[in-house]
Design an enzyme around this catalytic site. Structure first.
Site, PDB file in Angstrom:
ATOM      1  N   ASP A 162      27.823  17.885  22.728  1.00  0.00           N
ATOM      2  CA  ASP A 162      26.414  17.503  22.575  1.00  0.00           C
ATOM      3  C   ASP A 162      25.487  18.672  22.881  1.00  0.00           C
ATOM      4  O   ASP A 162      25.177  18.935  24.030  1.00  0.00           O
ATOM      5  CB  ASP A 162      26.132  16.322  23.503  1.00  0.00           C
ATOM      6  CG  ASP A 162      24.792  15.661  23.269  1.00  0.00           C
ATOM      7  OD1 ASP A 162      24.151  15.962  22.256  1.00  0.00           O
ATOM      8  OD2 ASP A 162      24.392  14.840  24.112  1.00  0.00           O
ATOM      9  N   GLU A 194      15.594  18.137  23.019  1.00  0.00           N
ATOM     10  CA  GLU A 194      15.955  16.770  22.627  1.00  0.00           C
ATOM     11  C   GLU A 194      16.392  15.949  23.829  1.00  0.00           C
ATOM     12  O   GLU A 194      16.113  14.747  23.903  1.00  0.00           O
ATOM     13  CB  GLU A 194      17.084  16.819  21.590  1.00  0.00           C
ATOM     14  CG  GLU A 194      17.411  15.465  20.956  1.00  0.00           C
ATOM     15  CD  GLU A 194      18.422  14.636  21.736  1.00  0.00           C
ATOM     16  OE1 GLU A 194      18.528  13.424  21.464  1.00  0.00           O
ATOM     17  OE2 GLU A 194      19.100  15.187  22.630  1.00  0.00           O
ATOM     18  N   GLU A 195      17.062  16.590  24.782  1.00  0.00           N
ATOM     19  CA  GLU A 195      17.567  15.869  25.950  1.00  0.00           C
ATOM     20  C   GLU A 195      16.470  15.526  26.952  1.00  0.00           C
ATOM     21  O   GLU A 195      16.704  14.788  27.897  1.00  0.00           O
ATOM     22  CB  GLU A 195      18.637  16.715  26.658  1.00  0.00           C
ATOM     23  CG  GLU A 195      19.872  17.029  25.821  1.00  0.00           C
ATOM     24  CD  GLU A 195      20.764  15.818  25.589  1.00  0.00           C
ATOM     25  OE1 GLU A 195      20.386  14.705  26.009  1.00  0.00           O
ATOM     26  OE2 GLU A 195      21.826  15.990  24.977  1.00  0.00           O
TER      27      GLU A 195
END
Length: 436
Positions: A162, A194-195
């Site tokens: 990821d 994004e995280e």
């Protein structure tokens, strides 16, 4: 993907770290043609060295890129993509300063085709903590004469899944497509954050690169999906719940008011909402996604054991199976009022009312893929697409690796999954280009 062998990976990785070095891992390797290699043992690094895809994946994984610290891996991407004769733009998201690092998206396309027909995207940031890159043969009881297929070699470390697996596979799928069809109208977006808040995709979405209506008719998002197409993922809503009290000596608690005592019954009630039928005040459900789920992720309260706490708060995340974020806000408000009687002892902070997203329904009309739904969130709702009554933009979600290990200490992927992902992305690109 079988979870058991990832536990073995995690144990091996922790042992290597404890010894402060990585033992050279060796084993007899059966290549894809199922022929044994001539050497009695093979340095596993050589398998990576011999593959441009696997070598690139190793390079980007070896660079820590925890959210807000993506600059180094972004610079590597800029240089690598330029070396393959693509036009690359460095889209500044946050300019550097004495207190924060420069952050930027990487946007690439062929020649002067700045607004391509097909956009492929994934993110370059990871969750903490950084876990070093390492290689491991698949778990086996036979350590003396280990024989395994090359595709089963395990690559472990933070970001291996990821989402640097998707970044590498997307990039090589695009390059291989362009080798065969130099006029293929495809673009690449590798974004930051994004995280943590989705700032990179939001910045792209609000920029001059995202026209209204858009020039792209297809967007392919890369995330760990176990090499399956995703028919949709749950929506998201985050909020805080806060209680305020009055400080006092713990020997005389009646002289104060405990914020924790006010907060606890509300938290207990909220924690049950996912199991309460919607008609009785519970969270919404759907046939496609099942139940909405609620997680109390962080609780902060109090100063000392002998002080009645004057403040307490909890941070909560909901994964929405149906309805809008506003629908769930109303359910949560009603639940808090039911417990407190509306006395104001506990209140909600939903922050920016634009935060949150409804469930996302995605395209899965390309043959040859298994189809699933997932519970996690992605960049997809952060990319606002205004078609202005024009043709619908198709959105696909696909990638290598399992979300079940993505944020854990056992994050890992196999060589076979990475290489299959390149083939999968190429099929999606071909389908998108062929459909138009």
């Amino acid at each position: 993907m079988k979870i058991n062998y990832f536990y073995a990976v995690a144990s091996l990785a922790r042992l290597a770290l404890a010894l402060n070095y990585q033992q050279p891992l060796r084993g007899n390797v059966i290549h894809e043609n199922h022929e044994n290699v001539k050497s009695p043992s093979v340095d596993l690094d050589r398998i990576i060295d011999e593959s441009p895809l696997l070598s690139f994946h190793r390079e980007i994984v070896q660079i820590p890129s925890i959210s807000e610290h993506e600059r180094s891996v972004g610079n590597l991407l800029l240089d690598f993509i330029r070396s393959h004769n693509l036009t690359v733009e460095k889209q500044i998201v946050t300019s550097g300063s004495d207190t924060e690092q420069e952050r930027f998206n990487v946007y690439a396309y062929t020649g002067e085709n700045r607004f391509p027909d097909v956009l492929l995207t994934s993110h370059i940031d990871t969750v903490p903590p950084f876990i070093p890159y390492s290689l491991h043969p698949p778990a086996s009881g036979n350590t003396e004469n280990l024989t395994f297929n090359r595709s089963d070699l395990i690559i472990a470390g933070r970001g291996t899944v990821d989402a640097k697996a998707s970044v590498a596979a997307i990039l090589f799928a695009a390059l291989e497509t362009l080798d065969v069809n130099p006029d293929a109208s495809i673009g690449l977006l590798f974004d930051v954050g994004e995280e943590k808040s989705g700032v990179g995709m939001k910045h792209f979405s609000n920029s001059d690169l995202n026209l209204a209506p858009p020039t792209f008719h297809t967007v392919i998002f890369g995330e760990p999906t176990e090499l399956k197409l995703v028919a949709g993922h749950k929506g998201t809503l985050g909020f805080k719940i806060i209680a305020e009290g009055k400080a006092a000596h713990s020997g005389y608690p009646w002289l104060g008011k405990s914020a924790i005592s006010s907060l606890l019954p509300v938290l207990y009630h909220l924690d049950t909402l996912q199991d309460v039928p919607p008609e009785k005040g519970g969270l919404l459900r759907s046939k496609k996604f099942g139940q909405s789920t609620l997680n109390i992720g962080v609780v902060r309260a109090g100063l000392a054991a002998n002080v009645v706490p004057t403040y307490a708060e909890a941070t909560i995340s909901v994964r929405l199976a149906a309805g809008s974020p506003d629908d769930t806000r109303d359910i949560v408000r009603k639940a808090v009022e039911d417990v407190t009687g509306g006395d104001g002892s506990v209140y909600l902070d939903f922050g920016d009312t634009e935060n949150g997203a409804p469930p996302q329904h995605l395209d899965f009309d390309v043959d040859g893929f298994d189809v699933i739904t997932v519970n996690y969130g992605t960049d997809i709702p952060s990319l606002k697409i205004s078609t202005q009554e024009g043709p619908k933009v198709k959105r696909y979600l696909y990638g290598p690796g399992s979300i079940h290990v993505a944020h854990g200490g056992d994050e890992a992927i196999t060589v076979g999954e990475l290489e299959e992902a390149v083939r999968g992305y190429k099929r999606l690109i071909s389908a998108a280009l062929g459909a138009h």
